[in-house]
Design a protein around this motif. Structure first.
Motif, short mmCIF file in Angstrom:
data_model
loop_
_atom_site.label_atom_id
_atom_site.label_comp_id
_atom_site.label_asym_id
_atom_site.label_seq_id
_atom_site.Cartn_x
_atom_site.Cartn_y
_atom_site.Cartn_z
N THR A 272 33.60 27.80 18.26
CA THR A 272 33.70 26.93 19.44
C THR A 272 34.07 27.76 20.66
OG1 THR A 272 34.41 25.03 18.12
CG2 THR A 272 34.99 25.01 20.45
N VAL A 273 33.44 27.45 21.79
CA VAL A 273 33.77 28.07 23.08
C VAL A 273 34.13 26.95 24.05
CG1 VAL A 273 32.98 29.46 25.01
CG2 VAL A 273 32.25 30.03 22.67
N VAL A 274 35.37 26.98 24.51
CA VAL A 274 35.85 26.01 25.51
C VAL A 274 35.96 26.75 26.83
CG1 VAL A 274 37.71 24.44 26.16
CG2 VAL A 274 37.12 24.74 23.74
N ALA A 275 35.22 26.32 27.83
CA ALA A 275 35.23 26.99 29.13
C ALA A 275 36.55 26.74 29.86
CB ALA A 275 34.06 26.49 29.96
N ASP A 276 36.70 27.37 31.02
CA ASP A 276 37.85 27.07 31.88
C ASP A 276 37.80 25.62 32.32
OD1 ASP A 276 38.39 29.79 31.72
OD2 ASP A 276 37.66 30.25 33.74
N ASP A 277 38.98 25.04 32.58
CA ASP A 277 39.08 23.72 33.20
C ASP A 277 38.42 22.64 32.35
OD1 ASP A 277 40.35 24.69 35.71
OD2 ASP A 277 38.43 25.69 35.93
N VAL A 278 38.86 22.52 31.10
CA VAL A 278 38.38 21.50 30.17
C VAL A 278 39.58 20.71 29.65
CG1 VAL A 278 37.44 21.12 27.85
CG2 VAL A 278 36.27 22.67 29.43
N MET A 279 39.42 19.38 29.56
CA MET A 279 40.39 18.54 28.85
C MET A 279 39.68 17.96 27.64
SD MET A 279 42.49 15.08 30.03
CE MET A 279 43.74 15.90 31.01
N LEU A 280 40.23 18.22 26.45
CA LEU A 280 39.69 17.68 25.21
C LEU A 280 40.64 16.60 24.71
CD1 LEU A 280 37.55 17.83 22.93
CD2 LEU A 280 39.02 19.54 21.81
N ALA A 281 40.15 15.39 24.54
CA ALA A 281 41.00 14.25 24.18
C ALA A 281 41.58 14.41 22.78
CB ALA A 281 40.19 12.96 24.26
N GLY A 282 42.74 13.81 22.54
CA GLY A 282 43.40 13.85 21.25
C GLY A 282 42.51 13.32 20.14
N GLY A 283 42.62 13.95 18.95
CA GLY A 283 41.87 13.52 17.79
C GLY A 283 40.42 13.92 17.77
#
Length: 339
Positions: A272-283
């Protein structure tokens, strides 16, 4: 018997109606928490009351690697009598009634209200501000009402969870690595292998960071919250600066950018690659190799874009980072004083 680690918050220690029946290794209770009689706290369980109160009634049974927390400065957590919480579950800034079973890997999020006599099935996510009517089973993401349940079934499911409890095998006590003065690593966290922690990093209670193959690199002022597990079995994990990794997150061999937030109980697949400035919701979960583009709120199983990361969400994320930098300084001083 007492928890492995007890710390005050703002000068206030937890209150126990009586000594817990059991406290596993790595069990932690902090701050303005009040626990009723006959509490049972599994290995690496965390009750952290730092900025709001936590109250729990009689016969709370908290499984291994489960977390009870509040929303700092905004929402407390209240738990009724005879509540059983399975392994790797999170009860966060919510109200839970009596005679409730919360199965393994379930998550209850901020502002939710759970009635009496409720069964929350394994892996369910109770979304923020949800209301769960008493007398029913709930499951899914987001959790939905499934069917009526009786108190007899509630008791049976609770007993089944308790019988399935597995405690952490005996081994050497964790030895915090040598870090610079601005870094906090909780005494109950376990770190092994090639790990680099930037200035101002906080690694909280009962986290496990295992660099089994590649390294784990964490940028400045990033916080890794209670019971998160990070493992490497390949290239390693790199997390950017000013990022929040929520409670009970699972990840290995991935990349997370700066100024991001990985929500409570999320699972990040390898690659997985998460870029800058990301919000990933719980669960939420990701697919192997998935790219989460910057500037968005993501969520779901697997994660998809839910909206734009607006200025209000960005400000909230920055506020969390600032708060955990402060918590890190406070907890380092308290842990050193505790010895």
């Amino acid at each position: 018997m007492t928890p492995d680690l007890i710390l005050p918050y703002d000068g206030v220690l937890p209150v126990f109606a009586s000594r817990p029946v059991w406290c596993g290794r790595g069990s932690t209770v902090i701050g303005t928490a009040t626990l009723g009689a006959q509490a049972w706290l599994g290995d690496d369980s965390v009750i952290r009351s730092d900025g709001q109160v936590i109250t729990a009634g009689e016969r709370l049974w908290l499984g291994a690697r489960s977390t009870v927390h509040i929303a700092t400065e905004s929402l407390p957590t209240h738990i009724g009598d005879r509540v059983t919480v399975g392994r790797n579950a999170v009860v966060h800034a919510c109200t839970v009634g009596s005679d409730v079973v919360i199965e393994d890997d379930a998550i209850i999020l901020d502002g939710a209200s759970v009635g009496d006599g409720v069964l929350i099935e394994a892996g369910a996510t109770i979304f923020p501000r949800s209301t769960l009517e008493g007398g029913f089973a709930y499951g899914g993401n987001p959790a939905k009402q499934l069917r009526p349940v009786t108190l007899e079934e509630i008791a049976e499911r609770a007993e089944r969870l308790r019988e399935a409890a597995d405690e952490r095998p005996a081994g050497p006590e964790p030895v915090p690595p040598e870090v610079e003065e601005s870094v906090f690593v909780a005494r109950t966290a376990r770190l092994s292998g090639r790990i680099a922690l930037g200035a101002g990093v906080t690694v909280l209670f009962s986290c496990e960071l295992a660099a089994e193959v590649g390294p784990i690199v964490i940028g400045a002022d990033t916080n890794i919250q209670d019971n998160t597990v990070i493992r490497t079995r390949g290239e390693g994990v790199v997390i950017g600066r000013d990022t929040t990794i929520g409670h009970n997150v699972r990840m290995n061999d991935c990349r997370i950018g700066a100024r991001s937030l990985i929500g409570i109980g999320s699972v990040l697949a390898p690659g997985t690659v998460v870029a800058d400035d990301v919000m990933l919701a719980g669960g939420s979960t990701t697919d192997p190799g998935q790219l989460l583009e910057g500037g968005h709120l993501w969520g779901g199983r697997p994660a998809r874009i839910l909206g734009t990361l607006d200025p209000k969400k960005r400000a909230l994320m920055a506020h969390i980072v600032e708060g955990y930098c402060r918590h890190g300084r406070e907890y380092r001083a308290l842990q050193e004083a505790e010895g």
